[in-house]
Design an enzyme around this catalytic site. Structure first.
Site, PDB file in Angstrom:
ATOM      1  N   TYR A  77       0.957  -1.377   0.075  1.00 58.03           N
ATOM      2  CA  TYR A  77      -0.039  -0.176  -0.056  1.00 58.03           C
ATOM      3  C   TYR A  77       0.971   1.251   0.073  1.00 58.03           C
ATOM      4  CZ  TYR A  77      -3.702  -3.046   1.561  1.00 58.03           C
ATOM      5  OH  TYR A  77      -4.508  -4.092   1.639  1.00 58.03           O
ATOM      6  N   PHE A 222     -13.360  -5.090   1.887  1.00 59.13           N
ATOM      7  CA  PHE A 222     -14.379  -4.546   1.226  1.00 59.13           C
ATOM      8  C   PHE A 222     -15.618  -4.935   2.061  1.00 59.13           C
ATOM      9  CE2 PHE A 222     -11.935  -4.286  -3.026  1.00 59.13           C
ATOM     10  CZ  PHE A 222     -11.707  -2.931  -2.596  1.00 59.13           C
TER      11      PHE A 222
END
Length: 316
Positions: A77, A222
């Site tokens: 990330y 998610f």
């Protein structure tokens, strides 16, 4: 409230990750902190460090202040920038804060995610994560993806070596099947699995059940990707109105009720949404409400089948 009721409530709201790290069952995923604040989760390239940086630091600190005890990130990330941000915001870490990171995914460009499972590479990346997070031991180190070009025993073996050296407390996996998890368990203890899973994305139901039976935490990413499922007349919105909650809280509440080993890690750049997500811990669903929400996956599968049949018929 009786002592038994209090204990039951605590059990619903917490989970012993790896058997010895007790955390609240809603954590915080940092993927959304990379790039711009308004980027959609499914479009995030997760390439640049967040701007403005001070706002991202504030969100991380707010998460811990609101009671979040599990922070999830990855070395890929923002090319390590997410780990550096966590250390900037939270180091020295509170005793009850667990930081999980992932290794094994390279980023040759903003649009590419390429798994690399060579043992030497994995061990090097773990060393870099230790430096960026400013810790001597990583609470939970997860293999971001299994590299199909490298024997699984070599990949899990590298993480096990780090664990034996005292540099990793617990080992986790990401986006794996039951068969892959079974194979990994033959090599080393696995404390967690992080797969894409939510009300409508249910291809990993078997993994949820398998991990629950074996005391392995399941971290759905998610978890609130409900999109059109939260329309005005949808089961999500109907149940949300009945319990006085938001659709996002309702989606998270379904996950918490789905199995006691599920620890959602929703990400957000908003302090308001962060507090809203954590509110799901207090939501109770009746068996009928749970069943209505649970039926969303079957309805979506039926729609997909109809669409496939229509497409096939049109092609004839």
């Amino acid at each position: 409230m009786t002592n038994t009721e209090i204990t039951a409530q605590i059990d619903r709201q917490s989970y012993a990750l790896g058997g010895d790290l007790t955390v609240r069952r809603i954590g915080y995923g940092t993927m959304r902190l990379a790039d711009t604040p308004d980027i959609k989760p499914t479009e995030a390239i997760v390439w640049h460090a967040p701007t403005p940086r001070a706002d991202a630091v504030d969100v991380l600190r707010s998460a811990v202040e609101h009671g979040v005890q599990l922070i999830d990130t990855a070395d890929s990330y923002a090319l390590g920038g997410s780990e550096e941000l966590i250390a900037e915001a939270l180091h020295p870490y509170a005793q009850d804060v667990v930081v999980a990171t992932k290794i094994g995914m390279t980023r040759p460009s903003p649009s590419e995610w390429v798994p690399v499972g060579h043992p030497a590479y994995l061990r090097q990346q773990a060393e870099l994560s230790l430096r960026r997070l400013r810790v001597e031991r990583i609470d939970l180190l997860q293999l971001h993806r299994i590299d199909p070009k490298v024997p699984l025993a070599d990949q899990i073996g590298a993480l096990k070596q780090l664990q034996d050296e005292g540099k990793v407390r617990h080992i986790g996996l990401s986006e794996v099947t039951v068969e892959e998890l079974e194979a990994a368990l033959e090599i080393a203890p696995i404390a967690s699995v992080q797969n894409w899973y939510n009300l409508a994305t249910r291809q990993h139901d078997a993994v949820v059940d398998f991990t629950a039976e074996r005391g392995i935490a399941f971290l759905p990413f998610f978890p609130i990707a409900i999109g059109g499922h939260a329309g005005e007349d949808s089961p999500v919105s109907e149940v949300a109105r009945e319990i006085g909650a938001t659709p996002a809280q309702t989606a998270l509440a379904w996950l918490l009720h789905r199995s006691p080993n599920i620890l959602p890690i929703p990400g957000t750049t908003s302090g308001k949404h962060l507090a809203e997500n954590l509110g799901a811990l207090a939501i109770e669903l009746s068996s009928e409400q749970y069943a209505r929400l649970d039926g969303i996956a079957a309805a979506e599968a039926a729609k997909a089948a109809e669409a496939a049949e229509a497409e096939a018929a049109a092609a004839e």
